[in-house]
Write a protein that holds these residues in place. Structure first.
Motif, PDB file in Angstrom:
ATOM      1  N   UNK A   1      -6.860   1.421  -7.300  1.00  0.00           N
ATOM      2  CA  UNK A   1      -6.301   2.075  -8.476  1.00  0.00           C
ATOM      3  C   UNK A   1      -6.391   1.126  -9.675  1.00  0.00           C
ATOM      4  N   UNK A   2      -7.614   0.977 -10.190  1.00  0.00           N
ATOM      5  CA  UNK A   2      -7.852   0.045 -11.296  1.00  0.00           C
ATOM      6  C   UNK A   2      -8.484   0.740 -12.504  1.00  0.00           C
ATOM      7  N   UNK A   3      -8.504   2.080 -12.527  1.00  0.00           N
ATOM      8  CA  UNK A   3      -9.101   2.837 -13.622  1.00  0.00           C
ATOM      9  C   UNK A   3      -8.042   3.113 -14.685  1.00  0.00           C
ATOM     10  N   UNK A   4      -8.301   2.702 -15.913  1.00  0.00           N
ATOM     11  CA  UNK A   4      -7.279   2.805 -16.966  1.00  0.00           C
ATOM     12  C   UNK A   4      -7.003   4.240 -17.386  1.00  0.00           C
ATOM     13  N   UNK A   5      -7.984   5.137 -17.240  1.00  0.00           N
ATOM     14  CA  UNK A   5      -7.805   6.506 -17.724  1.00  0.00           C
ATOM     15  C   UNK A   5      -7.042   7.393 -16.759  1.00  0.00           C
ATOM     16  N   UNK A   6      -6.856   6.931 -15.519  1.00  0.00           N
ATOM     17  CA  UNK A   6      -6.117   7.725 -14.545  1.00  0.00           C
ATOM     18  C   UNK A   6      -5.607   6.780 -13.461  1.00  0.00           C
ATOM     19  N   UNK A   7      -4.324   6.533 -13.438  1.00  0.00           N
ATOM     20  CA  UNK A   7      -3.742   5.559 -12.512  1.00  0.00           C
ATOM     21  C   UNK A   7      -3.857   5.994 -11.054  1.00  0.00           C
ATOM     22  N   UNK A   8      -4.159   7.283 -10.818  1.00  0.00           N
ATOM     23  CA  UNK A   8      -4.269   7.760  -9.443  1.00  0.00           C
ATOM     24  C   UNK A   8      -5.690   7.634  -8.891  1.00  0.00           C
ATOM     25  N   UNK A   9      -6.662   7.413  -9.775  1.00  0.00           N
ATOM     26  CA  UNK A   9      -8.046   7.307  -9.326  1.00  0.00           C
ATOM     27  C   UNK A   9      -8.250   6.068  -8.465  1.00  0.00           C
ATOM     28  N   UNK A  10      -8.940   6.253  -7.333  1.00  0.00           N
ATOM     29  CA  UNK A  10      -9.340   5.127  -6.491  1.00  0.00           C
ATOM     30  C   UNK A  10     -10.836   4.880  -6.582  1.00  0.00           C
TER      31      UNK A  10
END
Length: 281
Positions: free
Chosen positions: A181-190
């Motif tokens: 979970x390191x994507x700034x635009x969506x905290x839920x993205x893996x």
């Protein structure tokens, strides 16, 4: 020097392994009958595992295996073998393995087991090498000392394709984690998954000079077609993920100095006729 000498003595044996793999690889993609291709793939997997267990096999490049993808880590601490087998119903099977160095200077071979249809939430779930969201990788992007972004193509459906930014963490003990979970635009993205029509190609590449992953902005042809991925494609604008402090920071509508053609034709169904398509619908 000792390693190079030992490798030189073993290179003839590795050449024999490669010759066997090339013959099987050609059958995997050259046979019309699906059963024959799957049988050749089964033998290919067993042969590749045996070859990679040879002493100093890590230093053998396997240049003759043009039918699969072999990508070396920029830190020279692992490499990934990956490929796909297209099926007659338009779906795909993915196969892969990671050959990597672990503590003590030893080597480890980790198989990647394609469980695409068993992962409940592929956009969000953090998985392992035993629950792999299969893809054929073409670039490894360093994020930190032990974390990488894997850029890959994923044939998935008779009417649309996917590209993936997979996040891999490689532990010193050889354990592999997929997704973060390191994507700034969506905290839920893996992991980031792009879906788009097979009538288009998609640009997804790493720009080392700016330390960012650049890609086409993918949209439906009309708002009414939202969710119907066979009508999705690039709109000729570009976005990026900048790598900063071990995170991927999303930036919209970036400018590409030299816009490049997407390279999907290098990672497509091998049975599909070659098509010269530019990025976009």
């Amino acid at each position: 020097m000792a390693v190079n000498c030992a490798f030189s003595q073993n290179i003839r044996k590795m050449d024999v392994w490669q010759d066997s793999l090339v013959l099987l690889g050609n059958k995997m993609f050259g046979s019309v009958a699906e059963a024959e291709r799957l049988e050749s793939n089964f033998k290919f997997v067993k042969t590749l595992v045996s070859a990679l267990q040879e002493p100093n096999a890590y230093f053998y490049k396997f240049d003759g295996l043009e039918m699969i993808s072999i990508v070396m880590s920029p830190h020279d601490n692992f490499r990934i073998f990956s490929w796909n087998i297209p099926l007659q119903d338009g779906s795909y099977l993915y196969y892969g393995a990671i050959q990597h160095k672990i503590s003590g200077g030893k080597l480890k071979l980790t198989p990647l087991l394609d469980k695409t249809f068993e992962i409940d939430n592929p956009d969000e779930d953090i998985t392992s090498s035993r629950m792999w969201y299969g893809a054929q990788y073409y670039t490894i992007v360093p994020i930190s000392r032990d974390r990488y972004a894997l850029l890959g193509w994923k044939g998935h459906h008779p009417e649309y394709s996917k590209k993936v930014i997979e996040i891999m963490k490689l532990g010193a003990d050889g354990e592999i984690s997929l997704g973060a979970h390191i994507f700034s635009d969506n905290s839920r993205l893996a992991r980031k998954i792009f879906s788009y029509t097979k009538a288009a190609t998609m640009y997804l590449q790493y720009n080392p000079s700016l330390n960012r992953i650049e890609f086409d902005h993918i949209v439906p042809a009309t708002p009414e077609l939202t969710g119907n991925f066979k009508y999705y494609g690039p709109d000729l604008t570009h976005d990026s993920y900048e790598i900063k402090d071990t995170r991927l920071i999303f930036k919209e509508e970036i400018e590409l100095t030299i816009p490049e053609q997407g390279n999907e034709n290098q990672y497509i169904d091998p049975l599909r006729p070659s098509r010269k398509l530019k990025s976009g619908f």
